[in-house]
Design an enzyme around this catalytic site. Structure first.
Site, PDB file in Angstrom:
ATOM      1  N   GLU A 182       0.854  -1.005  -0.236  1.00 49.22           N
ATOM      2  CA  GLU A 182       0.001   0.079  -0.117  1.00 49.22           C
ATOM      3  C   GLU A 182       0.736   1.329   0.036  1.00 49.22           C
ATOM      4  O   GLU A 182       2.112   1.059   0.513  1.00 49.22           O
ATOM      5  CB  GLU A 182      -1.147  -0.034   1.170  1.00 49.22           C
ATOM      6  N   CYS A 198       3.478   8.576   1.050  1.00 52.59           N
ATOM      7  CA  CYS A 198       3.954   7.526   1.847  1.00 52.59           C
ATOM      8  C   CYS A 198       4.269   6.169   1.315  1.00 52.59           C
ATOM      9  O   CYS A 198       3.285   5.712   0.696  1.00 52.59           O
ATOM     10  CB  CYS A 198       3.046   7.341   2.959  1.00 52.59           C
ATOM     11  N   CYS A 241       7.037  -6.739   6.498  1.00 50.79           N
ATOM     12  CA  CYS A 241       8.119  -6.348   7.412  1.00 50.79           C
ATOM     13  C   CYS A 241       8.710  -7.300   8.217  1.00 50.79           C
ATOM     14  O   CYS A 241       7.966  -7.997   8.716  1.00 50.79           O
ATOM     15  CB  CYS A 241       7.782  -5.078   7.998  1.00 50.79           C
ATOM     16  N   CYS A 271       7.458  -5.511  15.179  1.00 47.02           N
ATOM     17  CA  CYS A 271       6.798  -4.478  16.255  1.00 47.02           C
ATOM     18  C   CYS A 271       5.311  -5.003  16.477  1.00 47.02           C
ATOM     19  O   CYS A 271       4.705  -4.893  15.661  1.00 47.02           O
ATOM     20  CB  CYS A 271       6.921  -3.265  15.677  1.00 47.02           C
ATOM     21  N   CYS A 293       2.071  -2.865  15.219  1.00 46.32           N
ATOM     22  CA  CYS A 293       2.136  -2.324  13.785  1.00 46.32           C
ATOM     23  C   CYS A 293       1.352  -3.350  12.788  1.00 46.32           C
ATOM     24  O   CYS A 293       1.886  -4.693  13.013  1.00 46.32           O
ATOM     25  CB  CYS A 293       3.480  -2.054  13.303  1.00 46.32           C
ATOM     26  N   CYS A 350      -0.384   6.159   9.823  1.00 35.87           N
ATOM     27  CA  CYS A 350       1.142   5.095  10.337  1.00 35.87           C
ATOM     28  C   CYS A 350       0.668   4.021  10.867  1.00 35.87           C
ATOM     29  O   CYS A 350       0.011   4.030  11.934  1.00 35.87           O
ATOM     30  CB  CYS A 350       2.127   6.182  11.227  1.00 35.87           C
TER      31      CYS A 350
END
Length: 407
Positions: free
Chosen positions: A139, A152, A159, A163, A166, A400
């Site tokens: 995205e 962005c 990833c 974390c 997220c 975010c």
């Protein structure tokens, strides 16, 4: 009796301490019982075909010559892509009609196919869902501000930083994106802007940008874990047209959770981009669980690397800090953060707290407004420039930490 400063009074006020645990999904753990980090993509993952944007202008010319075509066509193709934002052969009227299809097929393999587009009610923010050549989904988020347009971008499929707060990290890392896949997000966004797809207007008297002016590597993935391709993409962004997009390096922000060797390498690149460190906690006790890479490089090591970036480049560093209710928003943490930043000097850093954007299935939530203000006051009172960041795109899960690439 004199009144007490509310911010300073809050430093000693007892507050709950929530510990970070993944909610709504199971966080992969290693043999040592720590969250598992994944720096490299899965082995034997196929890579996208070579695209014009992966190459320098000289390399584009050489590739065409190897195909028995005229090298000077590379410049024409580059103008169409980087300046007219098109790969449609019908629009390339300066190319011989008999060669257009062959040239486009050779230099513009399909990289990103739009799957879905979500737009905010006022039309100034768009979240794109893209399908890559191998079916992977990523995205990007396009945002209009007064006088500028920010995109962005994603740099990895998934990833590997794991974390717990997220959404992107919940599926782990599939593979690194190529330089051209990163760049194609910008070119396709520019095409949407040119077609009038991004609404919203700037302040009165402020000219609205007609193309993407600012890039933030804050989409899916850890940019510095895909260092070579990200830097190749950055070079194409700032290369003069038609070599690249001709953007200002100062409008490009590269963010990281704290890969210290890569931060130090970035400082040696001699490119005046903005560097952002996603810190989220100044103390190792919390950051070890909140940002698993902290088990490799501690908070002070990451801050030292950020300061080194400032010393090498003269560019002020941003510290990103997601404010999470009763987890990392205590005033004593703001005071500790200020102490650590000021110990390395003044004027080198700016702190950007941002209210946490909850992800589906998570019980975590953003700090209360008065708690956020207290956190900001402690930092500002200590002489650390601090600004609460805009949570643009939250209504379309485009803020975010919310990018999960779900159809």
């Amino acid at each position: 009796m004199t009144s007490q400063n509310p911010s300073k009074a809050g430093l000693n006020r007892p507050r709950p301490q929530v510990r970070p645990t993944a909610e709504g999904w199971k966080q992969p753990m290693g043999p040592d019982g720590r969250p598992q980090l994944q720096f490299a993509q899965k082995p034997r993952v196929s890579q996208p075909p070579v695209h014009l944007a992966d190459l320098t202008l000289a390399e584009r010319q050489e590739k065409l010559k190897e195909m028995g075509l005229q090298g000077f066509r590379a410049k024409q193709l580059s103008v169409h892509y980087f300046q007219h934002f098109t790969t449609d052969p019908e629009k390339m009227t300066d190319l011989p009609a008999a060669q257009r299809e062959q040239l486009v097929e050779a230099m513009f393999p399909t990289l990103l196919t739009e799957v879905k587009r979500l737009i905010t009610d006022n039309g100034d923010t768009i979240k794109f869902l893209w399908r890559l050549f191998d079916g992977s989904l990523v995205e990007s988020v396009l945002m209009r501000y007064p006088g500028r347009v920010t995109l962005c971008v994603s740099s990895q499929c998934g990833c590997g930083m794991n974390c717990p707060f997220c959404a992107t990290g919940q599926n782990g890392l599939t593979r690194n994106m190529s330089a051209a896949e990163i760049l194609d997000q910008i070119v396709q966004a520019n095409r949407v802007i040119a077609e009038g797809g991004l609404k919203g207007s700037g302040r009165e008297g402020v000219h609205d940008a007609e193309r993407v002016t600012n890039i933030v590597f804050m989409g899916m993935g850890e940019p510095l874990a895909n260092y070579k391709r990200v830097m190749s993409a950055v070079h194409r962004m700032i290369d003069e047209a038609p070599e690249g997009l001709g953007m200002s390096a100062r409008g490009i922000t590269v963010s990281t959770v704290g890969l210290v060797p890569a931060i130090n390498k970035l400082a040696e690149e001699n490119i005046p981009i903005t560097f952002a460190l996603s810190l989220h906690a100044p103390d190792d006790e919390l950051r070890d669980d909140l940002i698993p890479v902290n088990s490799r490089w501690k908070a002070d090591e990451a801050i030292d690397a950020a300061y080194n970036y400032y010393k090498k480049t003269g560019r002020r560093v941003s510290i990103e800090y997601a404010l999470i209710k009763d987890m990392n928003d205590h005033p004593w943490r703001a005071a500790l953060l200020a102490k650590k930043l000021n110990a390395r000097g003044r004027g080198w850093v700016h702190v950007n707290p941002i209210p946490l954007n909850p992800t589906p299935g998570s019980i975590w939530t953003s700090s209360e407004p008065e708690v956020m203000q207290e956190f900001l006051d402690v930092l500002n009172d200590a002489g650390v420039p601090t600004t609460l960041r805009d949570t643009r795109g939250k209504e379309i899960d485009g803020a975010c930490g919310q990018l999960a690439a779900a159809e």
